[in-house]
Design an enzyme around this catalytic site. Structure first.
Site, PDB file in Angstrom:
ATOM      1  N   ASN A   1      76.179   1.913  43.821  1.00  7.62           N
ATOM      2  CA  ASN A   1      75.432   0.685  43.575  1.00  7.62           C
ATOM      3  C   ASN A   1      76.095  -0.565  44.153  1.00  7.62           C
ATOM      4  OD1 ASN A   1      73.615  -1.147  41.805  1.00  7.62           O
ATOM      5  ND2 ASN A   1      75.703  -1.618  41.100  1.00  7.62           N
TER       6      ASN A   1
ATOM      7  N   SER B   1      67.198  -1.437  48.174  1.00  6.05           N
ATOM      8  CA  SER B   1      66.540  -2.718  47.860  1.00  6.05           C
ATOM      9  C   SER B   1      65.126  -2.624  48.428  1.00  6.05           C
ATOM     10  CB  SER B   1      67.317  -3.843  48.559  1.00  6.05           C
ATOM     11  OG  SER B   1      66.560  -5.024  48.650  1.00  6.05           O
TER      12      SER B   1
ATOM     13  N   TYR C   1      71.761  -7.273  56.112  1.00  4.52           N
ATOM     14  CA  TYR C   1      71.496  -6.719  54.776  1.00  4.52           C
ATOM     15  C   TYR C   1      70.360  -5.696  54.843  1.00  4.52           C
ATOM     16  CZ  TYR C   1      70.576  -6.641  49.720  1.00  4.52           C
ATOM     17  OH  TYR C   1      70.394  -6.250  48.416  1.00  4.52           O
TER      18      TYR C   1
HETATM   19  P1  NAD Z   1      76.393  -8.444  41.892  1.00  2.00           P
HETATM   20  O1  NAD Z   1      77.051  -9.322  42.897  1.00  2.00           O
HETATM   21  O2  NAD Z   1      76.090  -8.982  40.549  1.00  2.00           O
HETATM   22  O3  NAD Z   1      77.223  -7.094  41.715  1.00  2.00           O
HETATM   23  C1  NAD Z   1      77.782  -6.404  42.797  1.00  2.00           C
HETATM   24  C2  NAD Z   1      79.091  -5.788  42.323  1.00  2.00           C
HETATM   25  O4  NAD Z   1      79.621  -5.020  43.414  1.00  2.00           O
HETATM   26  C3  NAD Z   1      80.149  -6.846  41.967  1.00  2.00           C
HETATM   27  O5  NAD Z   1      80.688  -6.576  40.691  1.00  2.00           O
HETATM   28  C4  NAD Z   1      81.197  -6.688  43.051  1.00  2.00           C
HETATM   29  O6  NAD Z   1      82.526  -6.969  42.610  1.00  2.00           O
HETATM   30  C5  NAD Z   1      81.020  -5.231  43.435  1.00  2.00           C
HETATM   31  N1  NAD Z   1      81.567  -4.948  44.755  1.00  2.00           N
HETATM   32  C6  NAD Z   1      81.437  -5.675  45.896  1.00  2.00           C
HETATM   33  N2  NAD Z   1      82.141  -5.109  46.901  1.00  2.00           N
HETATM   34  C7  NAD Z   1      82.705  -3.979  46.367  1.00  2.00           C
HETATM   35  C8  NAD Z   1      83.548  -2.968  46.900  1.00  2.00           C
HETATM   36  N3  NAD Z   1      83.960  -2.991  48.190  1.00  2.00           N
HETATM   37  N4  NAD Z   1      83.936  -1.961  46.088  1.00  2.00           N
HETATM   38  C9  NAD Z   1      83.532  -1.920  44.781  1.00  2.00           C
HETATM   39  N5  NAD Z   1      82.758  -2.867  44.224  1.00  2.00           N
HETATM   40  C10 NAD Z   1      82.351  -3.884  45.013  1.00  2.00           C
HETATM   41  O7  NAD Z   1      75.060  -7.950  42.610  1.00  2.00           O
HETATM   42  P2  NAD Z   1      73.888  -6.989  42.097  1.00  2.00           P
HETATM   43  O8  NAD Z   1      72.638  -7.721  42.248  1.00  2.00           O
HETATM   44  O9  NAD Z   1      74.230  -6.385  40.803  1.00  2.00           O
HETATM   45  O10 NAD Z   1      73.939  -5.899  43.261  1.00  2.00           O
HETATM   46  C11 NAD Z   1      74.118  -4.516  43.025  1.00  2.00           C
HETATM   47  C12 NAD Z   1      73.374  -3.756  44.101  1.00  2.00           C
HETATM   48  O11 NAD Z   1      71.978  -4.027  43.984  1.00  2.00           O
HETATM   49  C13 NAD Z   1      73.753  -4.140  45.531  1.00  2.00           C
HETATM   50  O12 NAD Z   1      73.803  -2.983  46.321  1.00  2.00           O
HETATM   51  C14 NAD Z   1      72.605  -5.031  45.960  1.00  2.00           C
HETATM   52  O13 NAD Z   1      72.436  -5.047  47.353  1.00  2.00           O
HETATM   53  C15 NAD Z   1      71.446  -4.372  45.253  1.00  2.00           C
HETATM   54  N6  NAD Z   1      70.250  -5.190  45.035  1.00  2.00           N
HETATM   55  C16 NAD Z   1      70.314  -6.369  44.384  1.00  2.00           C
HETATM   56  C17 NAD Z   1      69.156  -7.100  44.192  1.00  2.00           C
HETATM   57  C18 NAD Z   1      69.166  -8.433  43.495  1.00  2.00           C
HETATM   58  O14 NAD Z   1      68.269  -9.238  43.733  1.00  2.00           O
HETATM   59  N7  NAD Z   1      70.111  -8.705  42.630  1.00  2.00           N
HETATM   60  C19 NAD Z   1      67.928  -6.621  44.671  1.00  2.00           C
HETATM   61  C20 NAD Z   1      67.905  -5.397  45.336  1.00  2.00           C
HETATM   62  C21 NAD Z   1      69.073  -4.685  45.507  1.00  2.00           C
END
Ligand code: NAD
Length: 280
Positions: free
Chosen positions: A88, A141, A154
């Site tokens: 994730n 996503s 992205y």
């Molecule tokens: P977020 O920034 O709240 O959480 C992401 C987490 O990933 C953070 O805790 C960060 O420390 C961790 N992270 C980053 N690089 C890392 C690494 N190299 N190793 C381990 N951990 C790492 O963001 P989120 O919204 O919770 O995103 C989670 C996933 O969901 C991502 O893949 C994102 O692309 C995807 N996503 C998010 C959304 C949105 O709108 N929030 C929509 C679709 C998809």
């Protein structure tokens, strides 16, 4: 390929914030033991304090294949099996007009979003094949089903995650292993606080869309806890590609039925967002 969350053993990356934290809470609430991992030690420890008996923190960088392999292997050894692996963790990478992006801006997003998922899948899959059971869940996503101008890197990584997941899904089914891919529209998490890379932020002509404004107008911005419960239900139903949000589903369907119309709409939206920022 049935999924029973009660007493399941789950491994989650990116669990120190946002969707990962919500997934840990939803899994713990349904009776699972969760190995919550993140590169951010404080974040993942904060996630674990909410469910001290069922969520166990581990500091892991998903870009480090050896560290991911060791964490997943140890989880399987310590608990006797591994039922669910959520790849994730993700970052947004270089947002903004592509004319300012340079190849080095791709390094971190490829390492985290793409290699991170590959590392988790490659570590978990042989274990699950040996078990003849388990489920791998990769977070892509809606940007993995629809092109997103202004977010080229992205969107590229998320399309790749959809391709990886759907290809492996067909292969894994023969071993009783499930593969799902999560494709939510925007969710209210810190990832939406997007900043441009330092070395292009000062370019006088640099422009990137206001992400929150754009998402509010497109898919809407939804709650990550609601999404986590929806995702667990859909994983259990084994639907494969899990799209979340009514508007995201409509856009995804339109993208499938008519890429030409999608491209036209994208072009118009991007041009209207960029209006007044075309010099330089
Ligand atoms: P977020 O920034 O709240 O959480 C992401 C987490 O990933 C953070 O805790 C960060 O420390 C961790 N992270 C980053 N690089 C890392 C690494 N190299 N190793 C381990 N951990 C790492 O963001 P989120 O919204 O919770 O995103 C989670 C996933 O969901 C991502 O893949 C994102 O692309 C995807 N996503 C998010 C959304 C949105 O709108 N929030 C929509 C679709 C998809």
């Amino acid at each position: 390929m049935t999924v029973d969350y009660n007493e399941a053993v789950a491994w989650v990356s990116g669990a120190g914030s946002g969707i990962g934290r919500s997934l840990c809470g939803a899994l713990a609430g349904r009776g699972a033991t969760v190995i919550a991992t993140d590169i951010d030690r404080e974040g993942v420890e904060a996630t674990a304090t909410v469910h001290p008996n069922s969520v166990l923190p581990d500091c892991v960088d998903v870009a480090d294949a050896d560290a991911v392999t060791a964490s997943i292997r140890d989880a399987a050894t310590d608990h006797g099996r591994i039922d669910l692996v959520f790849n994730n963790a993700g970052i947004t990478g270089p947002f903004g007009e592509y004319r300012f992006v340079r190849t080095h801006h791709w390094d971190a997003i490829l390492d985290t979003n793409l290699r991170g998922v590959i590392n988790g899948v490659t570590a978990a899959y042989p274990i699950m094949v040996r078990q003849r059971g388990g489920h791998i869940v990769n977070t892509a996503s809606a940007a993995g089903l629809l092109p997103i101008p202004g977010a080229v890197a992205y969107s590229t990584t998320k399309y790749a995650i959809v391709g990886l997941s759907r290809s492996l899904r067909a292969e894994a089914a023969g071993y009783g292993v499930g593969v799902s891919v999560l494709c939510p529209g925007a969710l209210e998490t810190p990832i939406l606080d997007i900043a441009p890379p330092d070395d292009i932020a000062d370019e006088p002509a640099f422009w990137m869309p206001d992400a929150r404004k754009l998402f509010r107008r497109s898919t809407g911005i939804k709650d990550p806890d609601d999404f986590a419960h929806y995702a667990l239900d859909r994983i259990a139903a084994d639907v494969g590609v899990i799209v979340y949000g009514r508007r995201a589903r409509t856009f995804a369907r339109l993208g499938r039925l008519s890429p030409r119309v999608t491209d036209r709409v994208n072009r118009l939206v991007f041009a209207s967002e960029r209006k007044g920022n075309v010099d330089g």
